[in-house]
Design an enzyme around this catalytic site. Structure first.
Site, mmCIF file in Angstrom:
data_model
loop_
_atom_site.group_PDB
_atom_site.id
_atom_site.type_symbol
_atom_site.label_atom_id
_atom_site.label_comp_id
_atom_site.label_asym_id
_atom_site.label_seq_id
_atom_site.Cartn_x
_atom_site.Cartn_y
_atom_site.Cartn_z
ATOM 1 N N LYS A 141 0.850 -1.208 0.000
ATOM 2 C CA LYS A 141 0.000 0.000 0.000
ATOM 3 C C LYS A 141 0.880 1.250 0.000
ATOM 4 O O LYS A 141 2.077 1.175 0.301
ATOM 5 C CB LYS A 141 -0.908 -0.014 1.240
ATOM 6 C CG LYS A 141 -0.158 0.014 2.572
ATOM 7 C CD LYS A 141 -1.090 -0.301 3.747
ATOM 8 C CE LYS A 141 -0.317 -0.308 5.057
ATOM 9 N NZ LYS A 141 -1.125 -0.823 6.182
ATOM 10 N N TYR A 186 15.946 30.269 8.507
ATOM 11 C CA TYR A 186 14.750 30.956 9.006
ATOM 12 C C TYR A 186 14.751 31.032 10.533
ATOM 13 O O TYR A 186 15.111 30.067 11.208
ATOM 14 C CB TYR A 186 13.496 30.206 8.558
ATOM 15 C CG TYR A 186 13.152 30.402 7.106
ATOM 16 C CD1 TYR A 186 12.833 31.658 6.607
ATOM 17 C CD2 TYR A 186 13.139 29.317 6.233
ATOM 18 C CE1 TYR A 186 12.513 31.828 5.262
ATOM 19 C CE2 TYR A 186 12.822 29.481 4.900
ATOM 20 C CZ TYR A 186 12.505 30.746 4.418
ATOM 21 O OH TYR A 186 12.189 30.914 3.102
HETATM 22 C C1 LIG Z 1 -0.353 -1.893 6.845
HETATM 23 C C2 LIG Z 1 -0.959 -3.172 7.255
HETATM 24 C C3 LIG Z 1 -0.167 -4.323 7.428
HETATM 25 C C4 LIG Z 1 1.345 -4.305 7.362
HETATM 26 O O1 LIG Z 1 1.873 -3.986 8.636
HETATM 27 P P1 LIG Z 1 3.441 -3.824 8.904
HETATM 28 O O2 LIG Z 1 3.500 -3.381 10.320
HETATM 29 O O3 LIG Z 1 3.931 -2.761 7.975
HETATM 30 O O4 LIG Z 1 4.096 -5.120 8.666
HETATM 31 C C5 LIG Z 1 -0.821 -5.527 7.676
HETATM 32 N N1 LIG Z 1 -2.165 -5.572 7.797
HETATM 33 C C6 LIG Z 1 -2.945 -4.472 7.693
HETATM 34 C C7 LIG Z 1 -4.419 -4.602 7.857
HETATM 35 C C8 LIG Z 1 -2.374 -3.232 7.430
HETATM 36 O O5 LIG Z 1 -3.148 -2.154 7.345
#
Ligand SMILES: *Cc1c(COP(=O)(O)O)cnc(C)c1O
Length: 365
Positions: free
Chosen positions: A43, A257
């Site tokens: 994702k 800044y």
């Molecule tokens: C993002 C996500 C994962 C992956 O988790 P990690 O901690 O990055 O390994 C797994 N399951 C769900 C439902 C997620 O949203």
């Protein structure tokens, strides 16, 4: 080639992604998950690293199940991988059901409404039970209601029943055990046997937390999935940026800044072409560091939108030249350490890397 050189010379910041290290992290997770199958969570553009090269390489390593958050991400990934299973965490929404089915995407069903939306397609799905995360998924009442609808149970094709742990990053946390128990209870009256529970942390802390299909993300990309344990994964990502100007300071001056940093002579300062618009955290002003020629040098003054300033007084004169790359995240400045200095987690550092950064891939693609 000429074009490449010019592109390289122009880029302020460069993210290098080591696809071989990615593959070794995947192998590590897969070994830890066995006999469960190991999928991959890609994702948010594979946590900012570029979903196309990342997914292709993982597919080459044998990964056949990929998870994304949204329908748009899933459709983009389907263009890259024609034969893998692609799961969509957000699930079906009104108006998108046909698109999901047409692209052979597998939605995660998070509510009875989503079950109803998907049912008529006859296509496979994942069923998400909420066991304590209180984010997505059927709660106790919804799971019970579903269990009492035999016609739906019969027609619904569920590949995996999944849940997500709130405290997997703390393996000893009591909620892990509670959630697994609740999961078993909620599943008791449902006919589907295969499960998906674990994320990266679970692969290395006990198979009972992984279910039949692991869903690792951060470990693949070299971040530490644990709060208080050493990182078992290899670094995958290096962030570097070019020196764009050098100052020899021969009188008292302030930097950046707000004039928050005073430097007295003699000092040398290097302005480096990455800023918060590239995802480098602004809060690392006065706290971050860079790495060049074997030495860590401090970030001084505030981080600007496109630039930051390093005090390079300790480096040999000829090491500091306009055009040279300075490491800001990488094997000498670990991702987790940078994240901690910025009061955040590796996930956020990676996913904030901006579109202006050049992404470069090493290793086999
Ligand atoms: C993002 C996500 C994962 C992956 O988790 P990690 O901690 O990055 O390994 C797994 N399951 C769900 C439902 C997620 O949203």
């Amino acid at each position: 080639m000429d074009c490449d050189v010019r592109a390289n010379a122009q880029a302020g910041g460069v993210v290098t992604i080591d696809l071989d290290a990615l593959a070794r992290n995947y192998a590590r997770l897969r070994a830890g998950a066995a006999p469960a199958e190991c999928g991959a969570v890609v994702k948010a553009n594979a946590y900012g690293l570029g979903v196309e090269p990342v997914a292709r390489r993982l597919h080459r390593e044998g990964c056949r199940r990929f998870f994304v958050a949204t329908l748009a991400e899933a459709l983009a990934l389907r263009e890259v991988l024609s034969d893998a299973a692609i799961y969509v965490f957000e699930g079906p929404v009104e108006g998108a059901v046909e698109d999901l089915a047409a692209a052979r995407l597998t939605p995660v069903l998070n509510s009875m409404e989503q079950v109803e939306l998907w049912l008529h397609t006859g296509c496979p799905a994942v069923l998400h039970l909420d066991t304590g995360m209180t984010r997505l998924g059927l709660d106790d009442a919804a799971a019970e209601a579903l269990a009492q609808r035999p016609r739906v149970l019969e027609r619904l094709d569920v590949e995996f029943v999944m849940t997500h742990l709130a405290c997997a990053d703390e393996p000893g946390h009591a909620l892990n055990v509670d959630q697994i128990e609740r999961f078993e209870q909620m599943r008791r009256h449902l006919p589907w046997k295969k499960t998906s529970v674990g994320n990266s942390a679970c692969a290395l802390t006990g198979v009972s937390h992984a279910g039949d299909l692991l869903r690792p993300g951060i470990g693949l990309y070299g971040g530490n999935p644990f709060v208080a344990q050493p990182n078992p994964f290899e670094p995958v990502v290096t962030l570097e940026a070019r020196i764009v100007q050098v100052h020899d300071v021969d009188r008292e001056r302030t930097v950046g800044y707000g004039a928050t940093y005073d430097t007295g002579p003699p000092a040398r300062l290097a302005i480096v072409g990455v800023g918060y618009a590239d995802g480098y955290p602004r809060c690392l002003g006065g706290r971050g560091s860079g790495f060049l020629d074997g030495l860590r040098v401090p970030l001084v003054g505030r981080v600007s939108m496109d630039m930051l300033c390093l005090d390079v007084s300790a480096l040999p004169r000829d090491a500091v030249r306009v055009g040279r790359l300075v490491e800001l995240v990488g094997s000498h400045l670990p991702l987790d350490e940078v994240a901690e200095a910025a009061d955040t987690i590796a996930y956020e550092i990676l996913t904030r890397f901006g579109g202006r950064l050049q992404r470069r891939y090493t290793g086999r693609d």
